[in-house]
Design an enzyme around this catalytic site. Structure first.
Site, PDB file in Angstrom:
ATOM      1  N   CYS A  60     -22.249   4.532   9.745  1.00 30.79           N
ATOM      2  CA  CYS A  60     -22.723   4.201   8.389  1.00 30.79           C
ATOM      3  C   CYS A  60     -23.445   2.846   8.431  1.00 30.79           C
ATOM      4  O   CYS A  60     -23.351   2.110   9.415  1.00 30.79           O
ATOM      5  CB  CYS A  60     -21.558   4.192   7.398  1.00 30.79           C
ATOM      6  N   GLU A  71       6.086 -20.556  -4.684  1.00 29.22           N
ATOM      7  CA  GLU A  71       6.820 -19.280  -4.671  1.00 29.22           C
ATOM      8  C   GLU A  71       8.054 -19.412  -5.560  1.00 29.22           C
ATOM      9  O   GLU A  71       8.820 -20.352  -5.408  1.00 29.22           O
ATOM     10  CB  GLU A  71       7.209 -18.961  -3.207  1.00 29.22           C
ATOM     11  N   HIS A 129       1.880   2.149  -3.448  1.00 28.16           N
ATOM     12  CA  HIS A 129       0.760   2.740  -4.187  1.00 28.16           C
ATOM     13  C   HIS A 129       0.569   4.203  -3.778  1.00 28.16           C
ATOM     14  O   HIS A 129       0.362   5.071  -4.625  1.00 28.16           O
ATOM     15  CB  HIS A 129      -0.537   1.957  -3.924  1.00 28.16           C
ATOM     16  N   THR A 166       0.830  -1.210   0.000  1.00 29.78           N
ATOM     17  CA  THR A 166       0.000   0.000   0.000  1.00 29.78           C
ATOM     18  C   THR A 166       0.868   1.265   0.000  1.00 29.78           C
ATOM     19  O   THR A 166       0.527   2.259  -0.639  1.00 29.78           O
ATOM     20  CB  THR A 166      -0.915   0.006   1.245  1.00 29.78           C
ATOM     21  N   CYS A 218     -21.030  -0.088   9.408  1.00 29.56           N
ATOM     22  CA  CYS A 218     -20.626  -0.057  10.820  1.00 29.56           C
ATOM     23  C   CYS A 218     -21.784  -0.505  11.713  1.00 29.56           C
ATOM     24  O   CYS A 218     -21.583  -1.239  12.679  1.00 29.56           O
ATOM     25  CB  CYS A 218     -20.184   1.347  11.213  1.00 29.56           C
TER      26      CYS A 218
HETATM   27 ZN    ZN Z   1      -0.287  -2.924   4.926  1.00 23.15          ZN
HETATM   28 ZN    ZN Z   2     -18.804   3.443   9.006  1.00 23.75          ZN
END
Ligand code: ZN
Ligand code: ZN
Length: 317
Positions: free
Chosen positions: A65, A165, A16, A13, A68
């Protein structure tokens, strides 16, 4: 809570974010796999104190939300994270909301504490996939996540834990950590080998490489009635070919897994009791000033887990 960062793991991440491929508002300090020592707390913080060693669950949910409200907090419409939309751990100090901060169990090192987040994500994945004792498991991809999955499968009592792998050193580490077989996908027919080793296919395939081809391979290696967990983060535009007829006929279950809902504390428990060993996964350490180098190394096949440790800076001064 303000902590003096001890260790922050480099994750896909972060690359990115660095390349602007993620919805972030710059400027931001990335780093969401962190541990450190508490140096300051807000006036109503009572569960941690100055001097405590802690780890941070970076994922902050809104609580109101529709997701949640039904307990699917990782799917929160307003999810944001320390190190993604708020400044994170690739720095000397980091500030995090108190409820995201967990004290490390007695005897746990700060290095181990920095692995609570990735381990918590893996635990959500194996929960989703219904990992059980006696399962014949195939793990595709032997980076730090794949090697963590290998250990979780073993800890759960899997009968076979086969690792696929291409890197020889990673395969070797997989075997040291307990994988029952390690296949080189460049040199062998992985599906043929897996079908032979498992007498018909894996009960559970955990895809940790994040490519379209390995996603297809994951489906192909599952037994009839098997489960396939797509855990690796594939490029957003990647498209895999799946035959709906094959999914139908072999009654496959295909699952996704996203971040770490309610698994951070369990990750700490598993680390504290040595059920998952993370120190062997650390291949490289860098000071914050060498962050670009750390990022580049994290993408190289010779790396397993790259971590950034601000104390390396002080040592260098
Ligand atoms: Zn991570
Ligand atoms: Zn939420």
């Amino acid at each position: 809570v303000v902590l003096k960062v001890n260790t922050c793991g480099v994750c896909g991440t972060d690359s990115h974010i660095y390349q602007g491929e993620f919805l972030v508002r710059f400027p931001v300090v990335p780093g969401h796999e962190l541990s450190g020592e508490v140096v300051e707390v807000g006036s109503s913080v009572t569960h941690v104190a100055v001097g405590d060693w802690v780890t941070v669950d970076p994922n902050i949910v809104c609580g109101v939300c529709p997701y949640c409200r039904v307990g699917q907090i990782n799917l929160c419409d307003n999810l944001h994270a320390v190190g993604v939309r708020m400044d994170g751990g690739f720095a000397g100090y980091c500030r995090a909301p108190a409820k995201q901060v967990y004290r490390l169990p007695e005897g746990m090192s700060l290095l181990e504490g920095a692995f609570a987040e990735p381990l918590a994500c893996c635990l959500h994945g194996t929960d989703r996939a219904g990992l059980r004792a006696g399962d014949r498991v195939l793990v595709i991809g032997g980076g730090s996540i794949g090697l963590t999955m290998v250990q979780l499968a073993l800890a759960a009592g899997a009968s076979h834990v086969i690792l696929s792998e291409p890197s020889e050193s990673r395969r070797g580490l997989g075997v040291v950590l307990g994988a029952t077989a390690a296949l080189n996908p460049v040199a062998t027919d992985v599906r043929g080998e897996v079908l032979e080793l498992t007498e018909g296919g894996a009960d559970l395939v955990i895809e940790c490489a994040g490519t379209a081809r390995t996603a297809e391979q994951a489906v192909a290696c599952a037994r009839k009635g098997g489960r396939v967990l797509f855990f690796g983060v594939a490029p957003e535009a990647a498209i895999a070919e799946l035959r709906p007829y094959d999914i139908f006929l072999r009654e496959l279950t295909i699952l996704g897994s996203f971040v770490n809902p309610f698994t951070h504390q369990r990750a700490l428990e598993a680390l504290a009791k040595g059920r998952v060993k993370v120190e062997p996964l650390v291949s490289h350490r860098y000071p914050v000033a060498a962050f670009e180098e750390a990022l580049a190394m994290s993408r190289s096949p010779q790396a397993v887990k790259v971590v950034v440790q601000p104390s390396l800076e002080e040592a260098a001064v």
